[in-house]
Structure formats: structure tokens, C-alpha cells
Write an enzyme that holds these catalytic residues in place. Sequence first.
Site, PDB file in Angstrom:
ATOM      1  CE  LYS A 197      34.385  42.040  34.870  1.00 45.46           C
ATOM      2  NZ  LYS A 197      35.064  43.136  34.134  1.00 45.46           N
ATOM      3  CB  SER A 251      45.650  37.014  35.741  1.00 48.16           C
ATOM      4  OG  SER A 251      44.657  37.282  36.698  1.00 48.16           O
ATOM      5  CB  THR A 252      47.335  31.923  36.630  1.00 49.31           C
ATOM      6  OG1 THR A 252      47.510  31.469  35.278  1.00 49.31           O
ATOM      7  CG2 THR A 252      47.396  30.730  37.565  1.00 49.31           C
ATOM      8  CD  GLU A 253      46.955  38.149  41.169  1.00 51.89           C
ATOM      9  OE1 GLU A 253      47.484  38.511  40.091  1.00 51.89           O
ATOM     10  OE2 GLU A 253      46.789  38.903  42.134  1.00 51.89           O
ATOM     11  N   GLY A 255      42.003  33.536  38.173  1.00 48.75           N
ATOM     12  CA  GLY A 255      41.389  32.224  37.941  1.00 48.75           C
ATOM     13  C   GLY A 255      41.186  31.453  39.242  1.00 48.75           C
ATOM     14  CD  GLU A 403      50.533  35.342  30.879  1.00 53.59           C
ATOM     15  OE1 GLU A 403      49.773  35.605  31.824  1.00 53.59           O
ATOM     16  OE2 GLU A 403      50.171  34.696  29.874  1.00 53.59           O
TER      17      GLU A 403
HETATM   18  P1  NAI Z   1      42.673  39.936  35.251  1.00 59.17           P
HETATM   19  O1  NAI Z   1      42.685  38.462  35.344  1.00 59.17           O
HETATM   20  O2  NAI Z   1      42.632  40.736  36.503  1.00 59.17           O
HETATM   21  O3  NAI Z   1      41.396  40.404  34.361  1.00 59.17           O
HETATM   22  C1  NAI Z   1      40.677  39.597  33.464  1.00 59.17           C
HETATM   23  C2  NAI Z   1      39.184  39.772  33.719  1.00 59.17           C
HETATM   24  O4  NAI Z   1      38.888  39.339  35.042  1.00 59.17           O
HETATM   25  C3  NAI Z   1      38.678  41.207  33.634  1.00 59.17           C
HETATM   26  O5  NAI Z   1      37.374  41.218  33.077  1.00 59.17           O
HETATM   27  C4  NAI Z   1      38.622  41.629  35.085  1.00 59.17           C
HETATM   28  O6  NAI Z   1      37.693  42.656  35.332  1.00 59.17           O
HETATM   29  C5  NAI Z   1      38.187  40.343  35.756  1.00 59.17           C
HETATM   30  N1  NAI Z   1      38.530  40.235  37.180  1.00 59.17           N
HETATM   31  C6  NAI Z   1      39.592  40.756  37.846  1.00 59.17           C
HETATM   32  N2  NAI Z   1      39.550  40.438  39.144  1.00 59.17           N
HETATM   33  C7  NAI Z   1      38.434  39.690  39.329  1.00 59.17           C
HETATM   34  C8  NAI Z   1      37.835  39.070  40.454  1.00 59.17           C
HETATM   35  N3  NAI Z   1      38.390  39.145  41.662  1.00 59.17           N
HETATM   36  N4  NAI Z   1      36.707  38.360  40.272  1.00 59.17           N
HETATM   37  C9  NAI Z   1      36.144  38.261  39.055  1.00 59.17           C
HETATM   38  N5  NAI Z   1      36.653  38.833  37.948  1.00 59.17           N
HETATM   39  C10 NAI Z   1      37.783  39.547  38.082  1.00 59.17           C
HETATM   40  O7  NAI Z   1      43.907  40.379  34.373  1.00 59.17           O
HETATM   41  P2  NAI Z   1      44.631  41.815  34.322  1.00 59.17           P
HETATM   42  O8  NAI Z   1      44.793  42.345  35.707  1.00 59.17           O
HETATM   43  O9  NAI Z   1      43.919  42.664  33.359  1.00 59.17           O
HETATM   44  O10 NAI Z   1      46.031  41.401  33.718  1.00 59.17           O
HETATM   45  C11 NAI Z   1      47.039  40.871  34.571  1.00 59.17           C
HETATM   46  C12 NAI Z   1      47.796  39.776  33.889  1.00 59.17           C
HETATM   47  O11 NAI Z   1      46.930  38.704  33.607  1.00 59.17           O
HETATM   48  C13 NAI Z   1      48.409  40.135  32.559  1.00 59.17           C
HETATM   49  O12 NAI Z   1      49.619  40.794  32.697  1.00 59.17           O
HETATM   50  C14 NAI Z   1      48.562  38.770  31.960  1.00 59.17           C
HETATM   51  O13 NAI Z   1      49.731  38.169  32.442  1.00 59.17           O
HETATM   52  C15 NAI Z   1      47.358  38.012  32.459  1.00 59.17           C
HETATM   53  N6  NAI Z   1      46.260  37.986  31.472  1.00 59.17           N
HETATM   54  C16 NAI Z   1      46.049  36.835  30.749  1.00 59.17           C
HETATM   55  C17 NAI Z   1      45.085  36.807  29.774  1.00 59.17           C
HETATM   56  C18 NAI Z   1      44.841  35.590  28.956  1.00 59.17           C
HETATM   57  O14 NAI Z   1      44.380  35.709  27.832  1.00 59.17           O
HETATM   58  N7  NAI Z   1      45.055  34.403  29.473  1.00 59.17           N
HETATM   59  C19 NAI Z   1      44.280  37.979  29.445  1.00 59.17           C
HETATM   60  C20 NAI Z   1      44.532  39.108  30.299  1.00 59.17           C
HETATM   61  C21 NAI Z   1      45.504  39.087  31.256  1.00 59.17           C
END
Ligand code: NAI
Length: 500
Positions: A197, A251-253, A255, A403
Site C-alpha cells: 500500500k 510515523s511512530t504514532e 507504528g 520530529e
Molecule cells: P503516516 O505514518 O500517517 O503515513 C505513512 C503510511 O502509513 C502511509 O502509507 C499511510 O497511508 C499509512 N497509514 C496511516 N495511518 C494508518 C493506519 N491507521 N493504519 C495503517 N496504515 C496507516 O505519516 P504521515 O501522516 O504521512 O506523516 C506524519 C509524520 O510522520 C511526518 O510529519 C513525519 O514526522 C513522520 N513520517 C516519518 C516517515 C519515515 O520515513 N520514518 C515517513 C513519513 C512520515
Amino acid sequence: MATTTAPTFTLHKNVTSFLKTPRKMLIGGEWVDSVSGKTFETFNPATGEVLGRVAEGDRADIDQAVKAARKAFESGPWPEMSPSQRGRLIWKLADLLEHNLDELAELETLDNGKPLFFSRMVDVPSTADLFRYMAGWASKIEGNTIPLSARGGQYFAYSLREPIGVVGQIIPWNFPLMMAAWKLGPALAVGCTLVLKPAEQTPLSALRLGELAIEAGFPPGVINIVPGFGETAGAALAAHPDVDKIAFTGSTEVGKLILQAASGNLKKVSLELGGKSPNIVFQDAELKTAIPGSANAIFFNQGQCCTAGSRLFVHKTIFDEVVEGVGKAARKLRVGPGLDPNTNLGPLVSQEQLDRVCGYLESGIKDGAKAIVGGQKGAGSGYFVEPTVLVDVKPEMKVYREEIFGPVVTAVPFSDPEEVLPSANSTVYGLAAAVWTRDISKAHRLANGLRAGTVWVNCYDVFDAAAPFGGFKMSGIGRELGEYALELYTEVKTVYVNLG
Ligand code: NAI
Ligand code: MG
């Protein structure tokens, strides 16, 4: 900080045609609409305009994709294939990526915003490298023979490493194609089947990768790609009872949510999460590399890197010089659309990220930090933000602790290594860290003391398909890349044979 003007850029004809019609999802080797018939828009971060439409997957689509992956795992050509045949398919995919480099790089820049130079020099080539590295592993997944001391008989014992099964993979938007490769490469090498996804902000390059995978000859159902939102498609994949393993970067959240969702059927979990990486410059560092290195550590990819060197610690005797140097580098960056060849810093990926980063800038300044350069939203309708260096930062400030995921660095002075190490480690994260010094003992001492999955000495953001990558503490679980990545996707089986 300078800004560049809107480019006149003629897109590759395949990119134009790819964007013309809504993109479908890949399930069981077919390109299909979503069960609901819904689509969603993906935006061009340089303009804020709609770039294209994509089928919107949800629970029902995830379920079909998981069924297709299960079928391909259990029957048909994939489980019958020799390791060398699997390796060849993965290698072929790498060739196709290189063959289509221009087109893929443009697609990545259009969808994510990053300067085309980086899409061409980093994202696409390192994706091909990753697949080639993993192609080699396909024929080298070995078990052991095990000498036993068991009483009461004579046995021959050995271990096998088998593919874990059907894998769910959820990736972010900062390196869309590369993150897809980090997930697909090892899973395919060991013989898993998968449902990917992509992030809702950047689904396009993964869908193009799916087309290339079909062209390479992967059997139907081995690779399924379901674009959609996290709370719906992502959550359904993480909770699906017939998925054996879930791999997540983001995001850690989220995760933590993945870990909870995975508990239903106790699927195996690997997580690559956030960071707040310390970048430490000692007074004996070679400043002509440490200063540009520290600037790149934070400004590369608009600061949207999980490894971003966002906490800069500088020895007090050279603090002004280093901070001014990083500030000067920031002022020199030309902010503009990624397709403009003069651009060094593109827009952030989305309005949401722009709002988030600008919120941090406001909070930092309200809390008493001072921006020696930048500090504001950039000009234009795209999601631009100024590269920013914050000083007068206190440990309790949000900009220092959380972050930001944008081109924003906090600079803090220190007086000795014994002081800086606890400060550097004083974070819930542990993804990466860097040390700049000419003193080899100090470099190794710090490398030992830093609680982080990667430590760079006199360099930053060096990655290689062969070197493990992942986080201590709340930066994640497991290691991607290198041989370690194979462990995420294999189960170990022990076989005892009675020789009596
Ligand atoms: P996110 O963690 O929400 O999104 C990352 C992926 O997870 C996307 O494919 C999203 O559709 C999916 N996702 C979101 N909620 C989910 C759920 N409940 N169950 C399963 N999958 C889910 O990150 P977001 O909202 O795009 O960015 C927020 C913050 O996260 C950023 O500001 C940054 O601090 C951090 N982040 C860290 C990354 C890294 O490489 N470690 C990459 C992207 C964001
Ligand atoms: Mg989110």
C-alpha cells in the site's frame, strides 16, 4: 534563500499518458478499479494542483489482494520457481527501472516534489541497486546443519529458512519508489508474495513499478499494489487475518497502531519510524566538509528524511562559525519546483506537511528560539517552506524534542564529549547520528555511545543496499537492507532426522 521561477519543462510522453487516465490497482496480475468504484486525487506539490487520479482501495480491495497473494504463494509458478529464476526476475526489474529512468524520475518529482536531479541521481538508481543486491540473495538463503547433544538416540538436525508467507507492506511518501523497493526486494528474494500500500500522497511511482514488474515476468498475484488511505486500506491490511507479516515505514504514532492491529493474528511486525537525529561537530572537525555536510544532513529531500540531522550540536568554540556556515548554505539554496533544473530545495509533499512544519516554526519562535535564516512559509502556491536554522533553543522546546520532518534544524552549543553524549541520546528516538572529528578515538567512542541504528563519522546519509538500517528505541523494530532484511521475511524451521 532565492526562489526559482516556474519551469517550462516538456514531460516524457509516457508520463503524460500515464497521468491522463485514472490509474487502477494491481490485484492478481490484473489492473482493476476499486470495488467501490471510488478514486482519489494526487497533487503536484509544486503548484497545489491535481496531478492525477488513482483507484481508492479499501477493506474489500485489500481482501481481494490478500486472497490473490495467498493463491500465488501456495500454487502456480511462484512456489515452483528455482531461487535462481526468482533472482533473475528481480534483476530484470532492476534493468527495466534503469531503462525507464527518465520517466520514473519525472513521475517521482511530479508526485513528491523533490528536485529532478535527486530523483535521477538518487531515487531511481538506488532502487535499481537495491533490487540487484536482493536478486543475488535469492540463491543464497541457507540454513545450517546442527550438531546435537540430545540423549537417547542419534539424530541429524538441520534448519531451513522458508518464506514467511503473505506480506503486507505500507510505505510513506518521502522516497516513494525507494521505499517500495526496500520492501519488495527482500520479500521477493526469499519467495514471499505481497500486498503493497503506497502512501496516498504519492501512489504513482509504485503503480508504474507494478507495470514494470508485470513486464519483467512476475507471476500474477506475487506483487499486488493497492493505493488508498491509511485509516482504511492501510488499517485493513495491518489487521487482515490472512497476512503473515506486516512491514511499515512512517510515523511512530501509526507504528503503534500497526503493532496493535497486528496482534489479532500475531503477524510478525517490522517498523521503520521517526527520528530526531543528533549531528555533532567537534572543534577538531574539518569544517570545510562538516559545514556543508551538516547543511545536507538537514536540507536533503526538504528535510523529509527519517534520518534528518535535525539536532545540530556544535562545540562552543566554533559554534558561531559552523552555524553561520550552515545558515549561508541555507541562504544559497534555490527553492522552487522540482522540475526546474535550478532548484535545490523543492516543496514539501502536501498541504498537511506544510501546515505541520509551519506550525513547528511558529511554536519555536513563540517559545523563544531565533531563526538566523528562514523561519517562514515560502512564496507561491506550492507547499514551499524556507530552509531554517534555529538558535537559542532550549531542551524543553517542541522544536528540539519532536520530529519536524522539514528543512528546520536546531543548533545548540556544547563544551565537552561527556556533556554532548547524554544530550544527543536524550530523545525517544534512535535512528541515526553523526560525529564530525579528526580524532579517531573520539569518533569510535561516540559511535559506541550513541544509541542509534546508524552512526556516520565525517559523513551523513550514506546508505547502501548491503548495510543494515533501522532504529533503536521508538525509531522502530527490525533492520531493513543487507542480509538482515531477509530475516524479516523468513521463518526458520528445524528438522530432526532419526538416524537409528
Ligand atoms: P503516516 O505514518 O500517517 O503515513 C505513512 C503510511 O502509513 C502511509 O502509507 C499511510 O497511508 C499509512 N497509514 C496511516 N495511518 C494508518 C493506519 N491507521 N493504519 C495503517 N496504515 C496507516 O505519516 P504521515 O501522516 O504521512 O506523516 C506524519 C509524520 O510522520 C511526518 O510529519 C513525519 O514526522 C513522520 N513520517 C516519518 C516517515 C519515515 O520515513 N520514518 C515517513 C513519513 C512520515
Ligand atoms: Mg498520518
